[in-house]
Scaffold this active site. Structure first.
Site, PDB file in Angstrom:
ATOM      1  CG  HIS A  37      -7.211   1.540   4.628  1.00  0.00           C
ATOM      2  ND1 HIS A  37      -8.437   1.572   4.022  1.00  0.00           N
ATOM      3  CD2 HIS A  37      -6.427   2.382   3.902  1.00  0.00           C
ATOM      4  CE1 HIS A  37      -8.407   2.385   2.995  1.00  0.00           C
ATOM      5  NE2 HIS A  37      -7.195   2.887   2.899  1.00  0.00           N
ATOM      6  CG  HIS A  46      -0.459   6.751  -1.207  1.00  0.00           C
ATOM      7  ND1 HIS A  46      -1.594   7.339  -1.725  1.00  0.00           N
ATOM      8  CD2 HIS A  46      -0.891   5.875  -0.256  1.00  0.00           C
ATOM      9  CE1 HIS A  46      -2.668   6.842  -1.118  1.00  0.00           C
ATOM     10  NE2 HIS A  46      -2.254   5.950  -0.211  1.00  0.00           N
ATOM     11  CG  HIS A  59      -2.035   0.990   1.139  1.00  0.00           C
ATOM     12  ND1 HIS A  59      -3.298   0.738   1.613  1.00  0.00           N
ATOM     13  CD2 HIS A  59      -2.096   2.243   0.626  1.00  0.00           C
ATOM     14  CE1 HIS A  59      -4.075   1.787   1.414  1.00  0.00           C
ATOM     15  NE2 HIS A  59      -3.348   2.725   0.822  1.00  0.00           N
ATOM     16  CG  HIS A 101      -9.881   3.939   0.057  1.00  0.00           C
ATOM     17  ND1 HIS A 101      -8.890   4.574   0.777  1.00  0.00           N
ATOM     18  CD2 HIS A 101     -11.031   4.579   0.392  1.00  0.00           C
ATOM     19  CE1 HIS A 101      -9.419   5.547   1.504  1.00  0.00           C
ATOM     20  NE2 HIS A 101     -10.727   5.562   1.285  1.00  0.00           N
ATOM     21  CG  HIS A 158      -8.962   5.763  -3.340  1.00  0.00           C
ATOM     22  ND1 HIS A 158      -9.655   6.846  -2.834  1.00  0.00           N
ATOM     23  CD2 HIS A 158      -7.938   5.544  -2.472  1.00  0.00           C
ATOM     24  CE1 HIS A 158      -9.071   7.257  -1.722  1.00  0.00           C
ATOM     25  NE2 HIS A 158      -8.031   6.483  -1.476  1.00  0.00           N
ATOM     26  CG  HIS A 203      -8.504  11.252   1.969  1.00  0.00           C
ATOM     27  ND1 HIS A 203      -8.438  10.407   0.892  1.00  0.00           N
ATOM     28  CD2 HIS A 203      -8.062  10.534   3.030  1.00  0.00           C
ATOM     29  CE1 HIS A 203      -8.004   9.225   1.282  1.00  0.00           C
ATOM     30  NE2 HIS A 203      -7.760   9.282   2.572  1.00  0.00           N
ATOM     31  CE  LYS A 225      -7.005   1.875  -3.233  1.00  0.00           C
ATOM     32  NZ  LYS A 225      -5.994   2.832  -2.759  1.00  0.00           N
TER      33      LYS A 225
END
EC number: 3.5.1.5
Length: 571
Positions: free
Chosen positions: A276, A140, A138, A250, A223, A324, A221
């Site tokens: 998560h 970034h 995971h 996510h 998200h 975010h 992914k």
């Protein structure tokens, strides 16, 4: 005539043997040696007056053409892996592990699996612990310096997405579209670790997803910041099934497009990696955690909530706001952040890791998590859970092997299996890339002594280059020859989709690194997660957020003190 010595004498010369226990750092965990591959009295050791000399443990007549002659031997190491705690020599050839056993000269020694010749170098691991290089799934990709920080913590593989310090990369592990994927594959040529990139999974037009897989993405992914709708998720899974790649999810914190049950209905019985899974990092509030009960969900935690401490809840609000791209002046943005931070589910997360319900641990690097703390926090959780829950079944005084095997699997073999790279990395086994981390037991889980990457020392604690000995202060991590010249590309792998590999992505982009395809993903289930495959019934009280496993409430106390912390970071 045989020679007898005390156990203390033997340990000081050759390291621990069967029945001996090693404390891991300053934790309450003890690893006990289950097997020793050495022939007592014929141990191979290097140094003045030691046995690895010409005509003794070093064979004087063999050449490198002999398949059993090692390029590198790591001698008398305590190997801690998901399936073993053993004492052995490790033989490495052409950058790969080829044997675990007993090294020496078969002309004069018994039961030799690994031949030491004039072409063999030695890393002396007497009294040291060896583990497989860690895998963080995971990541970034915001800052290329993450690779060095992770490497110095014992992580040798990064999987995730990003293009640098863009808002999309800060919030989502996405490398969107063929152009970005190609640029990141080219950038990876300069990184000292293995990498694999995930594309953006939001599109109803399958061509927009397929072109990313064809470009080299190892998965997609989905998200919530791009829209984690049931429709987007279902389309991404359709493409994943066709091309044998993984989907990382996510999920939808705000439950805008549906609830946890709607997401699972869209998933059907298809496998995915749930990021998560506790939910503080994002996902259906408050009950994403229930997804870990499904046999097709491969659940992971990220390290900011691990272990649960008295500071955990307080630090998370600001992290969510920044990561975010939220605005503190907007009440709805504050509510969004608040909905993710639930002390009850965070308190349950450690227990679910300890029960083997959650299968993996990763970082969420610079996007709420810390890229250099995956391994440290994993062992802090193990310590806390032994402290609160006692030994696991089968463990006893000075033997926590079952718990140790469970926890090491969370950042080695299970991430490798999940993302289709376990053929290459993830454990200390013959045939795998020699990504190996050497630890002094005192510093286990915090500061490795050195990292071998693809068979060559890549990073190591070393002294002043002008010193008369290699331990002249300042002792610190320094780049080794594995990070210079062509070694940077010849000792690390770039993982791509099978279709990109077969279509020659390495030639199209003139990649020099070892390019390997991901495989065997879509048929996975949680049963494939080593030592972490439990699927009990999970429930979350919608009012109190309390978590129940098979009807029994689970929680943990917030830690006020932890091992592997300040005493290791004074300098």
């Amino acid at each position: 005539m045989s020679f007898k010595m005390t156990q203390n004498q033997y340990t000081s010369l050759y390291g621990p043997t069967v029945g001996d226990s090693i404390r891991l750092g300053d934790t309450n965990l003890f690893a006990q040696i289950e097997k020793d591959y050495a022939v007592y009295g014929e141990e191979a050791t290097f140094g003045g007056g030691k046995s690895i000399r010409d005509g003794m443990a070093q064979n004087p007549r063999v050449t490198r053409d002999d398949v059993n002659v090692a390029d590198l031997v790591i001698s008398n190491a305590v190997i801690i892996d998901y399936d073993k705690v053993v004492k052995a020599d490790i033989g490495i050839k052409n950058g790969y592990i080829f044997a675990i056993g007993n090294a020496g000269n078969p002309d004069i020694m018994d039961n030799v699996d690994i031949i030491i010749g004039s072409t063999t170098d030695i890393i002396a691991a007497e009294g040291k612990i060896v583990t497989a290089g860690g895998i963080d799934t995971h990541v970034h990709f915001i800052n290329p310096e993450q690779a060095e920080v992770a490497l110095e913590s014992g992580i040798t593989t990064h999987i995730g997405g990003g293009t640098g310090a863009s808002e999309g990369s800060k919030a989502t592990t996405v490398t969107p579209g063929p152009w970005h994927i190609h640029r990141m594959l080219e950038a990876a040529e300069g990184l000292p670790i293995n990498v694999g990139f995930t594309g953006k999974g939001q599109a109803t037009n399958p061509t927009a997803l397929i072109e990313q897989i064809n470009a080299g993405a190892i998965g997609l992914k989905v998200h919530e910041d791009w829209g984690a709708t049931p429709s987007a998720l279902s389309h991404a899974l359709d493409v994943a099934d066709e091309f044998d790649v993984q989907i990382a999810l996510h999920a939808d914190t705000l439950n805008e497009a549906g609830f946890m049950e709607d997401t699972m209905a869209a998933v059907k019985d298809r496998v995915l990696h749930m990021y998560h899974t506790e939910g503080a990092g994002g996902g259906h509030a408050p009950d994403l955690i229930k997804s870990a009960a499904f046999s097709n969900i491969l659940p992971s935690s990220t390290n900011p909530t691990l272990p649960y401490t008295h500071n955990t809840v307080d630090e998370h609000l600001d992290m969510v706001m920044i990561t975010h791209h939220l605005n503190a002046a907007i009440p709805e943005d504050i509510a969004f952040a608040d909905s993710r931070i639930r002390k009850e589910t965070i308190a349950a997360e450690d227990v679910l890791q300890d029960m083997g319900v959650f299968s993996m641990i990763s970082s969420d690097s610079q996007a709420m998590g810390r890229v250099g703390e995956v391994i440290t926090r994993t062992w802090q959780v193990a310590h806390r859970m032994k402290e609160q829950r006692g030994p696991l079944d089968g463990d006893f005084e000075h033997n926590d092997n079952n718990r140790i095997k469970r926890y090491i699997a969370k950042y080695t073999i299970n991430p490798a299996i999940t993302h289709g790279i376990s053929e290459y990395v993830g454990s200390i086994e013959p045939g795998k890339l020699a990504d190996i981390v050497l630890w002094d037991p005192i510093f286990f889980g915090v500061k490795p002594e050195l990292v071998v990457k693809g068979g060559l020392i890549n990073s190591a604690v070393n002294g002043d280059a002008n010193g008369s000995i290699p331990t002249s202060e300042p002792m610190k991590y320094r780049k080794m020859y594995g990070q210079y010249g062509g070694n940077l590309t010849s000792t690390s792998m770039t993982f791509v989709s099978k279709t990109a590999y077969e279509n020659g992505i390495n030639r199209a982009l003139n990649l020099k690194r070892m390019v390997r395809p991901v495989k065997n993903i879509r048929q996975l289930s949680k049963a494939d997660m080593k030592n972490n495959s439990a699927t009990p019934k999970l429930d979350v009280d919608p009012q109190t957020y309390e978590v129940y496993v098979d009807g029994e409430k689970i929680t943990s106390n917030a830690a006020t003190e932890l091992p592997l912390t300040q005493r290791y970071f004074l300098f």
